[in-house]
Design a protein around this motif. Structure first.
Motif, PDB file in Angstrom:
ATOM      1  N   TRP A  32      -7.272   4.653 -12.327  1.00 41.73           N
ATOM      2  CA  TRP A  32      -6.749   5.489 -12.496  1.00 41.73           C
ATOM      3  C   TRP A  32      -6.827   6.280 -13.792  1.00 41.73           C
ATOM      4  CZ3 TRP A  32      -4.354   9.145  -9.420  1.00 41.73           C
ATOM      5  CH2 TRP A  32      -3.201   9.996 -10.163  1.00 41.73           C
ATOM      6  N   GLU A  33      -6.892   7.586 -13.833  1.00 42.39           N
ATOM      7  CA  GLU A  33      -5.918   8.261 -14.857  1.00 42.39           C
ATOM      8  C   GLU A  33      -5.259   9.367 -14.719  1.00 42.39           C
ATOM      9  OE1 GLU A  33      -8.339   9.462 -19.346  1.00 42.39           O
ATOM     10  OE2 GLU A  33      -9.532   8.652 -17.677  1.00 42.39           O
ATOM     11  N   SER A  34      -4.434   9.946 -15.499  1.00 42.34           N
ATOM     12  CA  SER A  34      -3.495  10.628 -15.601  1.00 42.34           C
ATOM     13  C   SER A  34      -4.106  11.664 -16.234  1.00 42.34           C
ATOM     14  CB  SER A  34      -2.538  10.159 -15.564  1.00 42.34           C
ATOM     15  OG  SER A  34      -1.303  11.260 -14.713  1.00 42.34           O
TER      16      SER A  34
ATOM     17  N   PRO B  55       0.058   6.767  -8.584  1.00 43.82           N
ATOM     18  CA  PRO B  55       0.181   5.875  -9.529  1.00 43.82           C
ATOM     19  C   PRO B  55       1.128   6.089 -11.187  1.00 43.82           C
ATOM     20  CG  PRO B  55      -1.897   5.112  -8.926  1.00 43.82           C
ATOM     21  CD  PRO B  55      -1.788   6.785  -8.711  1.00 43.82           C
ATOM     22  N   ARG B  56       1.562   5.628 -12.089  1.00 40.74           N
ATOM     23  CA  ARG B  56       2.635   5.917 -13.122  1.00 40.74           C
ATOM     24  C   ARG B  56       1.359   5.415 -13.986  1.00 40.74           C
ATOM     25  NH1 ARG B  56       7.396   2.681 -12.114  1.00 40.74           N
ATOM     26  NH2 ARG B  56       6.204   1.154 -11.496  1.00 40.74           N
ATOM     27  N   ILE B  57       1.272   4.980 -14.412  1.00 34.67           N
ATOM     28  CA  ILE B  57       0.096   4.149 -15.136  1.00 34.67           C
ATOM     29  C   ILE B  57      -1.303   4.382 -15.409  1.00 34.67           C
ATOM     30  CG2 ILE B  57      -0.153   2.629 -17.320  1.00 34.67           C
ATOM     31  CD1 ILE B  57       3.207   0.797 -15.527  1.00 34.67           C
TER      32      ILE B  57
ATOM     33  N   TRP C 245       0.499  -1.020   0.158  1.00 34.78           N
ATOM     34  CA  TRP C 245       0.470  -0.150   0.036  1.00 34.78           C
ATOM     35  C   TRP C 245       0.684   1.150  -0.276  1.00 34.78           C
ATOM     36  CZ3 TRP C 245      -4.981  -0.808  -0.951  1.00 34.78           C
ATOM     37  CH2 TRP C 245      -6.020  -2.138  -1.067  1.00 34.78           C
ATOM     38  N   ILE C 246       0.547   2.334  -1.205  1.00 33.83           N
ATOM     39  CA  ILE C 246       1.446   3.226  -0.772  1.00 33.83           C
ATOM     40  C   ILE C 246       0.184   4.673  -0.495  1.00 33.83           C
ATOM     41  CG2 ILE C 246       1.839   5.363  -2.655  1.00 33.83           C
ATOM     42  CD1 ILE C 246       2.793   2.444  -4.332  1.00 33.83           C
ATOM     43  N   ASP C 247       0.963   5.580  -0.128  1.00 33.34           N
ATOM     44  CA  ASP C 247       0.295   6.440   0.626  1.00 33.34           C
ATOM     45  C   ASP C 247      -0.203   6.870  -0.097  1.00 33.34           C
ATOM     46  OD1 ASP C 247       0.057   8.810   1.964  1.00 33.34           O
ATOM     47  OD2 ASP C 247       1.274   8.653   3.298  1.00 33.34           O
ATOM     48  N   TYR C 248      -0.894   7.926  -0.791  1.00 36.63           N
ATOM     49  CA  TYR C 248      -1.606   8.293  -2.085  1.00 36.63           C
ATOM     50  C   TYR C 248      -1.548   9.954  -1.733  1.00 36.63           C
ATOM     51  CZ  TYR C 248      -5.124  10.245  -5.674  1.00 36.63           C
ATOM     52  OH  TYR C 248      -5.555  11.152  -6.627  1.00 36.63           O
TER      53      TYR C 248
END
Length: 139
Positions: free
Chosen positions: A99-101, A80-82, A72-75
Motif C-alpha cells: 500500500w502506498e498512499s 490503510p493509513r500507513i 478483514w476491512i472492506d476496501y
C-alpha cells in the motif's frame, strides 16, 4: 458467502461449544477408563501425559488462533493509513500487496499498480505496520 464470518459464527455457536466439551469429556473418560482397567501403570501414566498434552495443546491452539485471525476491512469503506505490505483479497484470491498512499495497492513482485476496483478487502500483515523511529545521527 463470507467463509471467515461463517467460521467465526460456528466457533461461537452452542454446537461448537458442545463439540469441544464432548472432546474434553472423552479425554477425561478415557483416562478414567484406564484407571479402572488392568492397564499397566507405565501405560496409564503415558496415556495420562498424552491426554494432558492434548487438552493443553487444544487450549494453546485456540489462544494462538484467536491472535492470528486477521480482521478483514472492506476496501470500499476504508483504506490503510500507513504505507507498507498488507494482505488483500482481489478477484477471490488472497495475496500480499504494497500500500502506498495516495496511489493504492501495488504488486509486491513487480511494483505494478493493481486495479483498485477489483480489491474487496484488506488486512494488516501479521500485526499492525509500525513506523520505526530512527535515532538521530551524530555527524
Amino acid at each position: 458467502m463470507d467463509i471467515e464470518k461463517l467460521k467465526a459464527e460456528f466457533e461461537q455457536s452452542e454446537c461448537f461449544k458442545k463439540l469441544e466439551h464432548v472432546a474434553q469429556y472423552t479425554f477425561f473418560e478415557f483416562g478414567a477408563y484406564l484407571k479402572r482397567t488392568d492397564v499397566p501403570d507405565n501405560v496409564e501414566k503415558k496415556c495420562g501425559h498424552l491426554i494432558t498434552a492434548l487438552i493443553f495443546s487444544w487450549g494453546a491452539w485456540k489462544e494462538a488462533k484467536a491472535q492470528a485471525v486477521p480482521e478483514w476491512i472492506d476496501y470500499s469503506k476504508q483504506s490503510p493509513r500507513i504505507d507498507g505490505p498488507y494482505q488483500i483479497f482481489i478477484m477471490n484470491q488472497q495475496l500480499v500487496a504494497e500500500w502506498e498512499s495516495p496511489w493504492g495497492f501495488s504488486s509486491i513482485e513487480d511494483g505494478d499498480v493493481l486495479n483498485q476496483e477489483l480489491i474487496t478487502h484488506w488486512s494488516v500483515l501479521g500485526s499492525d505496520p509500525v513506523i520505526e523511529a530512527q535515532e538521530p545521527t551524530n555527524d
